[in-house]
Write a protein that holds these residues in place. Structure first.
Motif, PDB file in Angstrom:
ATOM      1  N   PHE A 194       0.802  -1.214   0.000  1.00  0.00           N
ATOM      2  CA  PHE A 194       0.000   0.000   0.000  1.00  0.00           C
ATOM      3  C   PHE A 194       0.839   1.270   0.000  1.00  0.00           C
ATOM      4  CE2 PHE A 194      -3.102  -3.093   1.778  1.00  0.00           C
ATOM      5  CZ  PHE A 194      -3.989  -3.028   0.721  1.00  0.00           C
ATOM      6  N   ALA A 195       2.052   1.218   0.563  1.00  0.00           N
ATOM      7  CA  ALA A 195       2.893   2.412   0.558  1.00  0.00           C
ATOM      8  C   ALA A 195       3.316   2.755  -0.859  1.00  0.00           C
ATOM      9  CB  ALA A 195       4.124   2.205   1.431  1.00  0.00           C
ATOM     10  N   THR A 196       3.562   1.741  -1.678  1.00  0.00           N
ATOM     11  CA  THR A 196       3.974   2.019  -3.052  1.00  0.00           C
ATOM     12  C   THR A 196       2.828   2.576  -3.883  1.00  0.00           C
ATOM     13  OG1 THR A 196       3.575  -0.313  -3.576  1.00  0.00           O
ATOM     14  CG2 THR A 196       5.832   0.329  -3.108  1.00  0.00           C
ATOM     15  N   ARG A 197       1.603   2.455  -3.397  1.00  0.00           N
ATOM     16  CA  ARG A 197       0.463   3.066  -4.072  1.00  0.00           C
ATOM     17  C   ARG A 197       0.283   4.527  -3.660  1.00  0.00           C
ATOM     18  NH1 ARG A 197      -4.392  -1.333  -3.239  1.00  0.00           N
ATOM     19  NH2 ARG A 197      -3.286  -3.201  -3.946  1.00  0.00           N
ATOM     20  N   SER A 198       0.979   4.929  -2.595  1.00  0.00           N
ATOM     21  CA  SER A 198       0.759   6.258  -2.021  1.00  0.00           C
ATOM     22  C   SER A 198       1.599   7.301  -2.749  1.00  0.00           C
ATOM     23  CB  SER A 198       1.117   6.246  -0.522  1.00  0.00           C
ATOM     24  OG  SER A 198       0.360   5.279   0.153  1.00  0.00           O
ATOM     25  N   ARG A 199       1.386   7.438  -4.021  1.00  0.00           N
ATOM     26  CA  ARG A 199       2.190   8.355  -4.813  1.00  0.00           C
ATOM     27  C   ARG A 199       2.150   9.800  -4.310  1.00  0.00           C
ATOM     28  NH1 ARG A 199       5.799   5.556  -5.573  1.00  0.00           N
ATOM     29  NH2 ARG A 199       5.247   3.515  -6.351  1.00  0.00           N
ATOM     30  N   VAL A 210       9.125   2.806   9.206  1.00  0.00           N
ATOM     31  CA  VAL A 210       9.034   1.792   8.158  1.00  0.00           C
ATOM     32  C   VAL A 210       8.187   2.301   6.996  1.00  0.00           C
ATOM     33  CG1 VAL A 210       8.179  -0.513   7.586  1.00  0.00           C
ATOM     34  CG2 VAL A 210       9.379  -0.141   9.740  1.00  0.00           C
ATOM     35  N   VAL A 211       7.046   2.902   7.314  1.00  0.00           N
ATOM     36  CA  VAL A 211       6.178   3.446   6.267  1.00  0.00           C
ATOM     37  C   VAL A 211       6.935   4.472   5.427  1.00  0.00           C
ATOM     38  CG1 VAL A 211       4.123   4.839   5.818  1.00  0.00           C
ATOM     39  CG2 VAL A 211       4.033   3.012   7.510  1.00  0.00           C
ATOM     40  N   LEU A 212       7.653   5.362   6.090  1.00  0.00           N
ATOM     41  CA  LEU A 212       8.411   6.395   5.385  1.00  0.00           C
ATOM     42  C   LEU A 212       9.487   5.779   4.496  1.00  0.00           C
ATOM     43  CD1 LEU A 212       8.844   9.455   5.021  1.00  0.00           C
ATOM     44  CD2 LEU A 212      10.496   9.344   6.885  1.00  0.00           C
ATOM     45  N   ALA A 213      10.125   4.716   4.973  1.00  0.00           N
ATOM     46  CA  ALA A 213      11.161   4.047   4.183  1.00  0.00           C
ATOM     47  C   ALA A 213      10.582   3.507   2.883  1.00  0.00           C
ATOM     48  CB  ALA A 213      11.799   2.919   4.998  1.00  0.00           C
ATOM     49  N   TYR A 214       9.361   2.983   2.934  1.00  0.00           N
ATOM     50  CA  TYR A 214       8.706   2.479   1.726  1.00  0.00           C
ATOM     51  C   TYR A 214       8.199   3.616   0.845  1.00  0.00           C
ATOM     52  CZ  TYR A 214       8.706  -2.493   2.912  1.00  0.00           C
ATOM     53  OH  TYR A 214       9.080  -3.790   3.171  1.00  0.00           O
ATOM     54  N   GLU A 215       7.534   4.594   1.458  1.00  0.00           N
ATOM     55  CA  GLU A 215       6.953   5.682   0.680  1.00  0.00           C
ATOM     56  C   GLU A 215       8.012   6.474  -0.080  1.00  0.00           C
ATOM     57  OE1 GLU A 215       2.784   6.841   2.925  1.00  0.00           O
ATOM     58  OE2 GLU A 215       4.577   8.013   3.375  1.00  0.00           O
TER      59      GLU A 215
END
Length: 223
Positions: A139-144, A208-213
């Motif tokens: 889902f993070a990779t969808r958070s453009r 972790v979320v920030l690392a993915y986003e």
């Protein structure tokens, strides 16, 4: 003593979890709520260490309640763990992104729930190398809309801090980071703490979320 608030619209589920937690010498349930609005009020009144928060409740849902708790400076020491029926749930990702420390599936084993409560109370995030990171990665990779700002924030970090944040994103603990980078655990912890302060994140889950986003870590890198 770990102080816990239970927020779920199913009274039977609350009763079962309460019985499990209250049977432990180091855990005390200090409040219950049947919806998100009530949960926020109970949390503000009792100042618990951990909130077990159902994501779907009538009226104010668990997502909005998590947002309000995370935004309240008086509740900086309170950690939210989302309870969900489905592990791959976009609402769960959003809850983690705005401040939850992780999630537990409702049919988790009792021992796992107890471990989770204690881990979060100790300052860890419920981000295992398995399902949770796949959830965040998907889902993070969808958070453009968040990608460019997240990448820009990383510019504040030193090279070593970026390296450490990437390893946190892969799901490594401080001890594992220390071993990977040939550091002492205390030094690894210091790097993690400094990165969290510079990036303005609430806990390791948001790190972790920030690392993915930001693209610093991509899904599947460490599977």
């Amino acid at each position: 003593m770990i102080r816990v608030v239970l927020a779920d619209d199913q009274a039977l589920l609350r009763a079962g979890i309460r019985a499990l937690l209250d049977a432990e010498d180091d855990i005390e349930v200090v409040g219950e709520a049947a919806d998100g609005g009530e949960a926020v009020a109970v949390v503000r009144d009792t100042l618990p260490d951990v909130v077990l928060m159902d994501i779907r409740m009538p009226g104010t849902d668990g997502l909005e309640a998590t947002r309000q708790i995370a935004a309240d400076e008086r509740l900086a020491g309170t950690r939210v763990v989302v309870l969900t029926t489905f592990d791959l749930d976009e609402y769960v990702f959003e809850a983690v992104r705005i401040g939850a420390s992780g999630f537990l599936v409702k049919d988790t084993e009792p021992a796992e729930l107890l471990r989770g409560v204690r881990a979060v109370a100790a300052g860890d995030a419920l981000l295992s190398p398995g399902v949770t990171r796949r959830l965040i990665g998907e889902f993070a990779t969808r958070s453009r809309p968040h990608a460019a700002p997240a990448a820009g924030r990383l510019a504040e970090l030193t090279d070593r801090e970026r390296e450490v944040v990437a390893l946190v994103g892969e799901g490594l603990t401080n001890d594992e980071i220390a071993q990977r980078l040939f550091l002492s655990p205390a030094t690894a912890k210091t790097h993690v703490s400094r990165a969290m302060v510079k990036l303005g994140v609430r806990d390791r889950a948001q790190l972790v979320v920030l690392a993915y986003e930001s693209g610093l870590v991509r899904p599947g890198w460490s599977e």
